[in-house]
Design an enzyme around this catalytic site. Sequence first.
Site, PDB file in Angstrom:
ATOM      1  N   CYS A  55      -0.275  -3.064   2.373  1.00 45.52           N
ATOM      2  CA  CYS A  55      -1.446  -2.751   3.204  1.00 45.52           C
ATOM      3  C   CYS A  55      -2.408  -1.794   2.512  1.00 45.52           C
ATOM      4  CB  CYS A  55      -1.001  -2.196   4.553  1.00 45.52           C
ATOM      5  SG  CYS A  55      -0.130  -0.621   4.454  1.00 45.52           S
ATOM      6  N   ARG A 109      -7.399   5.131  15.933  1.00 45.56           N
ATOM      7  CA  ARG A 109      -6.299   5.381  14.976  1.00 45.56           C
ATOM      8  C   ARG A 109      -5.694   6.724  15.347  1.00 45.56           C
ATOM      9  NH1 ARG A 109      -5.810   4.682   8.507  1.00 45.56           N
ATOM     10  NH2 ARG A 109      -5.572   2.570   9.306  1.00 45.56           N
ATOM     11  N   ASP A 118       5.414  -0.816   1.809  1.00 41.09           N
ATOM     12  CA  ASP A 118       4.434   0.197   2.198  1.00 41.09           C
ATOM     13  C   ASP A 118       4.939   1.531   1.659  1.00 41.09           C
ATOM     14  OD1 ASP A 118       2.339   1.530   3.443  1.00 41.09           O
ATOM     15  OD2 ASP A 118       3.119   1.303   5.481  1.00 41.09           O
ATOM     16  N   ARG A 120      -9.081  -7.795   6.112  1.00 44.61           N
ATOM     17  CA  ARG A 120      -9.234  -6.891   7.262  1.00 44.61           C
ATOM     18  C   ARG A 120     -10.585  -7.136   7.922  1.00 44.61           C
ATOM     19  NH1 ARG A 120      -6.371  -2.137   7.544  1.00 44.61           N
ATOM     20  NH2 ARG A 120      -7.325  -2.018   9.600  1.00 44.61           N
ATOM     21  N   HIS A 170       0.627  -1.400  13.499  1.00 48.32           N
ATOM     22  CA  HIS A 170      -0.654  -1.581  12.805  1.00 48.32           C
ATOM     23  C   HIS A 170      -1.017  -3.068  12.901  1.00 48.32           C
ATOM     24  CE1 HIS A 170      -3.970  -0.685  10.357  1.00 48.32           C
ATOM     25  NE2 HIS A 170      -3.404  -0.411   9.207  1.00 48.32           N
ATOM     26  N   GLN A 224      -3.747  -4.801  10.634  1.00 47.06           N
ATOM     27  CA  GLN A 224      -3.342  -5.058   9.251  1.00 47.06           C
ATOM     28  C   GLN A 224      -2.506  -6.332   9.170  1.00 47.06           C
ATOM     29  OE1 GLN A 224      -4.016  -3.086   6.263  1.00 47.06           O
ATOM     30  NE2 GLN A 224      -3.382  -5.078   5.491  1.00 47.06           N
TER      31      GLN A 224
HETATM   32  N1  NVA Z   1       2.502   3.311   7.016  1.00 47.68           N
HETATM   33  C1  NVA Z   1       1.233   3.830   6.552  1.00 47.68           C
HETATM   34  C2  NVA Z   1       0.166   2.799   6.648  1.00 47.68           C
HETATM   35  C3  NVA Z   1      -1.179   3.241   6.173  1.00 47.68           C
HETATM   36  C4  NVA Z   1      -2.236   2.179   6.298  1.00 47.68           C
HETATM   37  C5  NVA Z   1       0.865   5.049   7.366  1.00 47.68           C
HETATM   38  O1  NVA Z   1       1.044   5.037   8.591  1.00 47.68           O
HETATM   39  O2  NVA Z   1       0.424   6.042   6.783  1.00 47.68           O
HETATM   40  N1   CP Z   2      -4.343  -0.337   5.270  1.00 48.42           N
HETATM   41  C1   CP Z   2      -5.100   0.532   5.946  1.00 48.42           C
HETATM   42  O1   CP Z   2      -5.097   0.578   7.183  1.00 48.42           O
HETATM   43  O2   CP Z   2      -5.870   1.319   5.151  1.00 48.42           O
HETATM   44  P1   CP Z   2      -6.695   2.612   5.575  1.00 48.42           P
HETATM   45  O3   CP Z   2      -5.694   3.690   5.909  1.00 48.42           O
HETATM   46  O4   CP Z   2      -7.514   2.930   4.368  1.00 48.42           O
HETATM   47  O5   CP Z   2      -7.535   2.297   6.782  1.00 48.42           O
END
Ligand code: NVA
Ligand code: CP
Length: 298
Positions: free
Chosen positions: A257, A102, A217, A285, A129, A132
């Site tokens: 998500c 990540r 989101d 997930r 992502h 997800q």
């Molecule tokens: N768009 C959000 C998704 C988090 C799971 C982010 O990147 O923070």
């Molecule tokens: N939706 C998602 O990826 O959640 P987290 O940021 O908690 O991993």
Amino acid sequence: MRHFLSLRDCSAEEIHHLLRRAAELKALHRQGQLHQPLAGRVLGMVFEKSSTRTRVSFEAGMAQLGGHAIFLATGDSQLGRGEPVADTARVISRMVDTVMIRTYGHEMLERFAAYSAAPVINGLSDRSHPCQVLADLQTFVEHCGGIAGRRVAWIGDANNMCHTWIEAAGLLGFDLHIAAPAGYRPDAEAVALGGDRVRLFDDAHAAAEGADLVTTDVWASMGQEGEQADREAAFRDYCVTEALMARAGEGAVFMHCLPAHRGEEVEAAVLEGPQSVVWEEAENRLHAQKALLEWLAA
Ligand code: NVA
Ligand code: CP
């Protein structure tokens, strides 16, 4: 060796295979049956950003498949002290069987994968992502049936999630209606990934018209916290409300998500309401990624 940096690393048939397998693994798990094809295998997880779902689902998933997961936060590793990504990739991938990352820039993932001797999974980058959306597709199929030819409405920021939905629309053949304010719309290059399946709207209610799935989101993603006030102003008319859900089709579901900001991108009444499938979506997930881990290890 395959990587999973974006949905487009798979063919449509491969995505359908993963979704079928995710459903099978979910059923096995519900029946309490042990299925441990990854005994002795190790997943290395590199996190440059916070996580709840991604970490827990990968860690629990590896344990359930008979393997083990190692959590590495950038700040606690030599990556955080400047060890090059290429060196880290060559070292870690000699010790583990699969790597999940990540990160911020998608280029970091691509660079890691270029030097990795093990498959690399995108656990979220600023661009996409895919894990997800794999879980979201599983959830859609469970509640609404096949997604080909259906309509998905994306309300809000053209962020990593939106970008992944565009890729999914092009790959799997469904219509994607995106409502976003000026300055926060996907660029032409991104929209092109969806072929002729993507339509852009100014008006969120018009985008939701007849949709089988409404999804959104946060307005400010991780790394954009400093833009929160500007984004709150820009996205004021892009909240998924009960009135907006009423414009969607019969039997439409709502997904997010998570984590969600109630009162910003979604009303609490929608998130907690009868059309919301967000908790199932979060659980999926686990199952979707177990299917992915099994497939990459094959
Ligand atoms: N768009 C959000 C998704 C988090 C799971 C982010 O990147 O923070
Ligand atoms: N939706 C998602 O990826 O959640 P987290 O940021 O908690 O991993």
